[in-house]
Design an enzyme around this catalytic site. Structure first.
Site, PDB file in Angstrom:
ATOM      1  N   CYS A 299       0.543   2.003  13.526  1.00  0.00           N
ATOM      2  CA  CYS A 299       1.632   1.696  12.604  1.00  0.00           C
ATOM      3  C   CYS A 299       1.987   2.962  11.825  1.00  0.00           C
ATOM      4  O   CYS A 299       1.226   3.934  11.845  1.00  0.00           O
ATOM      5  CB  CYS A 299       1.253   0.557  11.657  1.00  0.00           C
TER       6      CYS A 299
ATOM      7  N   HIS B 250       0.821  -1.200   0.000  1.00  0.00           N
ATOM      8  CA  HIS B 250       0.000   0.000   0.000  1.00  0.00           C
ATOM      9  C   HIS B 250       0.856   1.251   0.000  1.00  0.00           C
ATOM     10  O   HIS B 250       2.006   1.235   0.435  1.00  0.00           O
ATOM     11  CB  HIS B 250      -0.955   0.017   1.198  1.00  0.00           C
TER      12      HIS B 250
END
Length: 715
Positions: A170, A67
């Site tokens: 994250c 991503h």
């Protein structure tokens, strides 16, 4: 937006024969590029590879989620491929993958697609969903797999007390954050424990843990790959401080062995102020321009809407009381004006009296004045509140005060720094300026000042970070506030000087056009300027020029007040155009926007352009361009029809004062019933046409971009 809406048939491939991770990435990037979902293939691929180099995106269970958040992405989506044979992806569980989801997104599409991406983890963790994807042969099969609701049945908390709590975070805030959250909830539920997990992801902090949650928890797990916010809540508590990977694959064991292994440690005590100087207290916050502006606008909006509506009530009451007509030059009011306000160096007493009376429209009736005082007070706080909360969003509570001061100085609120009078407490800064130059910079100056204030606080906070704990009180209560106040004041004093000269130069240019009787061109320019920044410095230049024409500052030509008529008509277009567009193009607006726009009918009718500011900040290109088109056409009609206005404010309340010079410009012709009727009728026509033009352009533009996926409307 539903999660399955992010999947597109053109970038979904089933049972592909690809052998390596590199082949898969190249294959999916090529797909996205060929379907024009990304603008620059190399830039996007570099972003994907950079993310892969930081940590594996192999989530385990045969799933890979490469991503990237990149501004080259034109249409946020998820490219999907299932493989004939699993390949190595350096996954967290060291197993090969055969289901790959490439997430392509940007920071321009709001909460809708980020929320959908967060939901992806809830599906990916379910074995039955994974099996459905592995069996899928067509896009219809893929879409059908999302129709089954995915819900984890949680154990209810007893008396609001949770057994297990935690935070997940994250670096990108998309994949691992929500995967770790979902797995911890699943593990705790499997063990029969109640659970609450806070996520610090791309959408900000969600499901935030309270101090009571922390104090009552039996198990605390901090699963993160970046610094966490709010660590002050955990000082002295037993916690497991680990990674998202550990939580995803070993979460059950972490819960069961809490307090029994070396992974359990005692969290350090952290003050709330030190907590602010964390990973998120960085220069990155300054780059989040749209989010910062939206935060300021959301706090400013109540002041604009409430103040504007109540001010409009004051105008209505004064109009109903007959105060739209200038009274004869007799009575106590005239005596007070003549003895205390009238400039006796002026020759035309009647003109001065008329200008003063209409310039204070909304204050003549005691009841009207009561409402107008409330409205003016609310509107006065608009720019200071906007600037204060922009600064607050960037650097936290310490930015609130200097940001507020930046807004006050930009707008000249209170008159202490900038004012026409230079005596006592009025216009104290003006005395230091060698020429009589306008120094207010409006809401644009407020926004610039907010960033400067935040930068000053940022520098001071970093500079004083190493202060001993015993001096934190002095640092936070005295040093930073005093120095930031002095710093932002000096900065605004300097910034307002060049902006003042710019305003002055533009104002002189408009005066030249008026002197040359270029009324059509003048009307078009003023209508355009009133719509460029909706209450900002350019808008204010046009408006001040209009008021000068009313006061005689642009000469005594009978048609010179076309300047005021064009300025007021142009300023009414943005709020009215937005209000009309929300009615005629309902699907192009969110429910919240449609509700907010209802107030714009009244604000636009009473010439309160600021009603358009909240909408312009969230969508500057479409709102500004469409408003400028409508305002320009309105100004052309006003100038071409030689419509004059002898009042500097009031909107529909002062329409009876409109006149048209098409029938002649002698005093008798200008004051005839025909001239007044023609002026009112043509003025209404000009406003209606401009409003229709703006609403039509804006509505079709938004609708087109929605169909192309460039704009997402999230209700």
């Amino acid at each position: 937006m539903e999660l399955k809406d992010l999947f597109k048939s053109k970038v979904s491939v089933f049972k592909a024969d690809l052998k390596t991770k590199e082949e898969v990435i190249n294959f999916l990037v090529d797909k996205l590029s060929s379907e024009k979902m990304i603008a620059n293939k190399k830039t996007f691929k570099d972003a994907i590879l950079k993310r892969e180099s930081e940590a594996s995106t192999g989530m385990g269970d045969g799933i890979g989620i490469p991503h990237a958040i990149n501004n080259t992405v034109k249409e946020p989506c998820i490219a999907f491929v299932s493989l004939k044979s699993p390949i190595d992806w350096q996954s967290l569980d060291n197993k090969p993958v055969d289901l790959i989801f490439m997430i392509a997104t940007n920071d321009e599409k709001g909460e809708a697609h980020l929320g959908a991406l967060a939901d992806l983890s809830k599906f990916l963790m379910k074995p039955e969903f994974q099996e459905a994807l592995r069996k899928a042969k067509t896009f219809k099969d893929l879409s059908k797999a999302f129709d089954n609701k995915v819900e984890t049945k949680k154990v209810e908390a007893k008396n609001g007390k949770y057994d297990v709590i935690g935070i997940t975070a994250c670096p990108t805030g998309i994949a691992h954050t929500y995967l770790a959250e979902e797995k911890l909830i699943e593990y705790a539920t499997e063990l029969g424990l109640s659970v609450k997990i806070e996520t610090q992801g791309r959408r900000g902090t969600e499901n935030k843990l309270t101090q009571e949650d922390v104090d009552n928890a039996k198990v605390i797990i901090l699963a993160h790959d970046k610094n966490l916010q709010g660590m002050g809540r955990f000082g002295g508590k037993q916690v497991i401080d680990t990674t998202t990977k550990d939580a995803i694959f070993n979460g059950k064991q972490l819960i069961q062995e809490f307090g029994k292994t070396e992974k359990t440690t005692t969290a350090k005590a952290v003050s709330s102020k030190d907590d602010e100087v964390s990973d998120d207290f960085s220069l990155k916050k300054f780059a989040q321009v749209k989010g910062n502006l939206l935060a300021g606008v959301s706090r400013m909006l109540p002041f604009v809407v409430a103040g504007g509506i109540i001010l409009g009530i004051g105008f209505l009451i004064d109009f109903a009381a007959g105060n739209g007509n200038v009274p004869g030059m007799t009575g106590a009011t005239f005596d007070y004006w003549f003895n205390n306000i009238y400039d006796k160096t002026k020759v035309d007493v009647l003109t001065e009296w008329t200008n003063w009376w209409m310039g204070n429209f909304g204050t003549h009736s005691e009841v009207a004045g009561w409402f107008s005082a409330i409205g003016k007070t609310g509107m006065m706080m608009m720019v200071p509140v906007l600037a204060a909360y922009i600064s607050y969003t960037i650097v936290g509570p310490q930015g609130l005060m200097p940001g507020f001061i930046a807004g006050i100085l930009a707008d000249g609120t209170g008159g202490f720094a900038y004012a026409g009078d230079k005596f006592g407490w009025s216009g104290l800064w003006t005395r230091l300026i060698p020429a009589d130059i306008p120094m207010q910079s409006g809401f644009i100056g407020g926004m610039v000042g907010a960033y400067v204030a935040a930068l000053i606080v940022f520098g001071l906070t970093i500079g004083f970070k190493k202060f001993k704990k015993s001096f934190h009180g002095v640092r936070d209560i005295v040093l930073i506030p005093v120095l930031s106040l002095l710093g932002i004041s000096l900065a605004m004093f300097a910034l307002n000087i060049p902006l003042g000269y710019t305003m002055y130069g533009l104002q002189q240019f408009l005066k030249l056009l008026a002197d040359q009787n270029l009324l059509i061109l003048l009307g078009a320019i003023l209508g355009l300027m009133m719509c460029i920044d909706m209450g900002g410095p350019i808008n204010k230049i046009a408006y001040v020029t209009g008021t000068l024409s009313v006061s005689g500052g642009l000469g005594n030509d009978p048609l010179i007040t076309v300047t005021m008529a064009a300025a007021m008509a142009g300023g009414m277009i943005p709020p009215l155009g937005i209000a009309l567009c929300t009615v005629t193009f309902r699907k192009a607006w969110t429910t919240k926007e449609k509700d907010s726009a209802k107030a714009n009918w009244l604000m636009g009718a009473f010439f309160i352009s600021e009603g358009a500011i909240p909408f312009m900040v969230t969508d500057p290109k479409r709102i500004s361009v469409s408003a400028m088109a409508g305002g320009t056409i309105t100004g052309l009609i006003v100038g071409g029809c030689k419509i004059t206005l002898g009042a500097p404010h009031g909107g529909i309340a002062v329409f009876p004062l409109l006149k048209s010079g098409l029938l002649g410009t002698s005093p008798e012709q200008m004051n005839s019933g025909a001239a007044i009727g023609l002026g009112v009728g043509l003025y209404i026509l000009a406003i209606v046409v401009g409003t229709l033009v703006m609403a039509t352009i804006l509505g079709f533009w938004k609708t087109y971009d929605i169909k192309k996926g460039k704009l997402v409307i999230a209700n």
